[in-house]
Design an enzyme around this catalytic site. Sequence first.
Site, PDB file in Angstrom:
ATOM      1  N   SER A  90       0.788  -1.237   0.000  1.00  0.00           N
ATOM      2  CA  SER A  90       0.000   0.000   0.000  1.00  0.00           C
ATOM      3  C   SER A  90       0.816   1.281   0.000  1.00  0.00           C
ATOM      4  CB  SER A  90      -0.966   0.008   1.189  1.00  0.00           C
ATOM      5  OG  SER A  90      -2.036  -0.886   0.960  1.00  0.00           O
ATOM      6  N   LYS A  93       0.019   3.580  -2.760  1.00  0.00           N
ATOM      7  CA  LYS A  93      -1.076   4.543  -2.667  1.00  0.00           C
ATOM      8  C   LYS A  93      -0.561   5.988  -2.662  1.00  0.00           C
ATOM      9  CE  LYS A  93      -4.630   1.715  -0.374  1.00  0.00           C
ATOM     10  NZ  LYS A  93      -4.062   0.360  -0.217  1.00  0.00           N
ATOM     11  N   SER A 148      -5.980   2.658   4.868  1.00  0.00           N
ATOM     12  CA  SER A 148      -5.445   2.001   3.676  1.00  0.00           C
ATOM     13  C   SER A 148      -6.555   1.267   2.933  1.00  0.00           C
ATOM     14  CB  SER A 148      -4.327   1.016   4.047  1.00  0.00           C
ATOM     15  OG  SER A 148      -3.430   0.843   2.985  1.00  0.00           O
TER      16      SER A 148
END
Length: 387
Positions: A90, A93, A148
């Site tokens: 993640s 991101k 997340s």
Amino acid sequence: MASHVRVSKKAALLALIAATGVSLAPIPAAADGRTAPQPALSTAGEQAVTAPGIPRLPGGLSALSWLVADAETGSVLAARSPHRKLAPASTLKTLFAVTVLPKFSAGAVRQVSSADLDGIGSGSSVVGIQQGRRYTVADLWRGVFLRSGNDAVHVLASMNGGWQTTAREMQQTARRLGAHDTTVKSPDGYDAPGQVSSAYDLTVFARAGLANDDFARYCATARATFPGAGGSTTIENTNRLLAGSHGMSRYPGIIGVKNGYTSKAGNTLIAAARRNGRTLLVTVLNPQSAVPNAVYKEAGALLDWGFGTAGSTQPVGTLHAVNAAYHGGPMRPVAAQATGAETRESSPWRPALVLGAGGAGLAVVALGALLARWRQPRPTGRRGDGG
């Protein structure tokens, strides 16, 4: 502040400068205003300048790759295999946010459809987006940064024209920022064949993101309210150095950025902190130690080392493509964030992108921000995995 209906004068000015063919000075710059020469950053092995008066690197670092950089100058202070291509989880991101966050105003509202939530990967982290419910864009970004939430990423990607469109735009953004180790397959960071990034690239993404007030504010938020089934609920940031949770203390001066985990990537983390007038970025990928919270402990040790150098060390390379300049004095926003409050003043960063070596593509980023003024959200379905 990012919006699809307005654009900062600075972004417009940068686009105008680029259009006229004027190139801004490479970074970082020496104290006398001349360009400071930077050594080439090696692709493998541990790199740090050793000299009298410079602290030794911390022991026990087990991560496959890591990097320490000065966020303002772009100097890489130390690294291990910074261009090694690894699954990012993640932390990817950050690139998603750099790409998509400027396009939609925080107050814009999205009523979530079944298509928006289609294709979320098994075992994904989610914030609890519900079909048929209305969410502001700010709600969705809090879901991305704090929990997340791959469900929040999927909704925002739908607003951006779809899953594959967003992946392509992220790939283009990476190249414009001089990040050539990254291949985007799943915008939320979920494990996908061929999806990789590096400690170098992820640090570049975080640095570019921190130049955006909204990005900096979201990634610095420890706790916030989020629309739940029975009303508002409190969500906590999964970055343990920021939240001070799960056996970790809040790191002194922490200002974000993003953590991640998948079975392929292991634990990953990009951490930014500011102390004594310096802002450092540390990226740590896949520690091999079985020590609990290893990714946070190793990142904290590298931050301690970086701050301990007090500017005495010599760089081993540079994040040449983009300069995120800090404007301001004491870290009042950090004190505010220690209470878990999210305020409009919580960002210690101001937007200031400067073209650097290989950074001519940033003109396109600036021009894209200008064009985003007229761009409207494009609700559409898409397919993809979660992250």
